[in-house]
Design a protein around this motif. Sequence first.
Motif, PDB file in Angstrom:
ATOM      1  N   MET A  15      -6.079  17.431  12.086  1.00  0.00           N
ATOM      2  CA  MET A  15      -7.000  16.490  11.700  1.00  0.00           C
ATOM      3  C   MET A  15      -7.600  16.691  10.614  1.00  0.00           C
ATOM      4  SD  MET A  15     -10.185  15.373  14.302  1.00  0.00           S
ATOM      5  CE  MET A  15      -9.469  15.614  15.784  1.00  0.00           C
ATOM      6  N   PHE A  16      -8.097  17.877  10.203  1.00  0.00           N
ATOM      7  CA  PHE A  16      -8.576  18.075   8.692  1.00  0.00           C
ATOM      8  C   PHE A  16      -7.667  17.540   7.778  1.00  0.00           C
ATOM      9  CE2 PHE A  16      -8.885  20.792   5.064  1.00  0.00           C
ATOM     10  CZ  PHE A  16      -9.958  20.320   4.562  1.00  0.00           C
ATOM     11  N   SER A  28      -4.863  15.433   7.872  1.00  0.00           N
ATOM     12  CA  SER A  28      -4.742  13.960   7.789  1.00  0.00           C
ATOM     13  C   SER A  28      -5.950  13.304   7.245  1.00  0.00           C
ATOM     14  CB  SER A  28      -4.431  13.746   9.630  1.00  0.00           C
ATOM     15  OG  SER A  28      -3.473  14.312   9.939  1.00  0.00           O
ATOM     16  N   THR A  29      -7.176  13.655   7.760  1.00  0.00           N
ATOM     17  CA  THR A  29      -8.287  13.121   7.224  1.00  0.00           C
ATOM     18  C   THR A  29      -8.476  13.056   5.691  1.00  0.00           C
ATOM     19  OG1 THR A  29      -9.381  13.247   9.539  1.00  0.00           O
ATOM     20  CG2 THR A  29     -10.825  12.788   7.520  1.00  0.00           C
ATOM     21  N   ASN A  44      -6.188  13.522   3.730  1.00  0.00           N
ATOM     22  CA  ASN A  44      -4.929  12.813   3.243  1.00  0.00           C
ATOM     23  C   ASN A  44      -5.500  11.148   3.092  1.00  0.00           C
ATOM     24  OD1 ASN A  44      -3.091  14.665   2.664  1.00  0.00           O
ATOM     25  ND2 ASN A  44      -1.914  14.445   4.705  1.00  0.00           N
ATOM     26  N   VAL A  45      -6.150  10.819   3.890  1.00  0.00           N
ATOM     27  CA  VAL A  45      -6.430   9.529   4.193  1.00  0.00           C
ATOM     28  C   VAL A  45      -7.645   9.317   2.868  1.00  0.00           C
ATOM     29  CG1 VAL A  45      -7.929   7.790   5.338  1.00  0.00           C
ATOM     30  CG2 VAL A  45      -6.179   8.864   6.424  1.00  0.00           C
ATOM     31  N   ILE A  46      -8.428  10.170   2.833  1.00  0.00           N
ATOM     32  CA  ILE A  46      -9.318  10.070   1.649  1.00  0.00           C
ATOM     33  C   ILE A  46      -8.803  10.085  -0.082  1.00  0.00           C
ATOM     34  CG2 ILE A  46     -11.228  11.331   0.667  1.00  0.00           C
ATOM     35  CD1 ILE A  46     -12.194  12.100   3.417  1.00  0.00           C
ATOM     36  N   LEU A  74      -2.888   7.521   8.221  1.00  0.00           N
ATOM     37  CA  LEU A  74      -3.484   7.039   9.141  1.00  0.00           C
ATOM     38  C   LEU A  74      -3.015   7.251  10.639  1.00  0.00           C
ATOM     39  CD1 LEU A  74      -4.833   3.802   7.778  1.00  0.00           C
ATOM     40  CD2 LEU A  74      -6.280   5.658   8.601  1.00  0.00           C
ATOM     41  N   ASN A  80      -2.643  10.884  12.140  1.00  0.00           N
ATOM     42  CA  ASN A  80      -4.127  11.558  12.282  1.00  0.00           C
ATOM     43  C   ASN A  80      -4.446  11.486  14.018  1.00  0.00           C
ATOM     44  OD1 ASN A  80      -6.961  12.125  12.662  1.00  0.00           O
ATOM     45  ND2 ASN A  80      -7.353  11.297  10.604  1.00  0.00           N
ATOM     46  N   LEU A 133      -7.113  12.010  15.484  1.00  0.00           N
ATOM     47  CA  LEU A 133      -8.205  11.170  15.853  1.00  0.00           C
ATOM     48  C   LEU A 133      -7.687   9.812  16.328  1.00  0.00           C
ATOM     49  CD1 LEU A 133     -11.171  11.233  16.333  1.00  0.00           C
ATOM     50  CD2 LEU A 133     -11.209  10.599  13.934  1.00  0.00           C
ATOM     51  N   ASP A 141       1.449  17.415   6.990  1.00  0.00           N
ATOM     52  CA  ASP A 141       0.177  17.123   6.647  1.00  0.00           C
ATOM     53  C   ASP A 141      -0.242  17.809   5.235  1.00  0.00           C
ATOM     54  OD1 ASP A 141      -0.199  14.801   8.038  1.00  0.00           O
ATOM     55  OD2 ASP A 141      -0.509  16.115   9.964  1.00  0.00           O
ATOM     56  N   THR A 177      -0.488  16.259   1.645  1.00  0.00           N
ATOM     57  CA  THR A 177      -1.846  16.596   0.853  1.00  0.00           C
ATOM     58  C   THR A 177      -1.564  17.170  -0.480  1.00  0.00           C
ATOM     59  OG1 THR A 177      -3.001  16.932   2.959  1.00  0.00           O
ATOM     60  CG2 THR A 177      -3.967  17.873   0.922  1.00  0.00           C
TER      61      THR A 177
END
Length: 88
Positions: free
Chosen positions: A3-4, A6-7, A9-11, A47, A50, A52, A72, A76
């Motif tokens: 989750m860390f 993946s999030t 990566n989105v940012i 997305l 992730n 979440l 991921d 990253t």
Amino acid sequence: MKMFFSTLNVILIGALLWSYTNVYREIPTRFTMSLIIFSIALLLYALMSNPLVHTVLGFRGSGLGPFAFIPDLFATVAVIVLLYQSYQ
């Protein structure tokens, strides 16, 4: 961990997409447009990978255990390199 990353990566991909969009506004080339499309594809990957998002959509985790975050992690690193290169 998944989750860390993946999030993260989105940012990062969002920042990369913002950067490429700004470059495209200044110099509208086919190469820059392809970078934007590439960034959108990476953003959708981040997305959809992730956990979440999976939880919000009602899906439960599969397997892989502690190794689920490794793809991921590599994504990253790739996005950080692209982001670094876009500001050089």
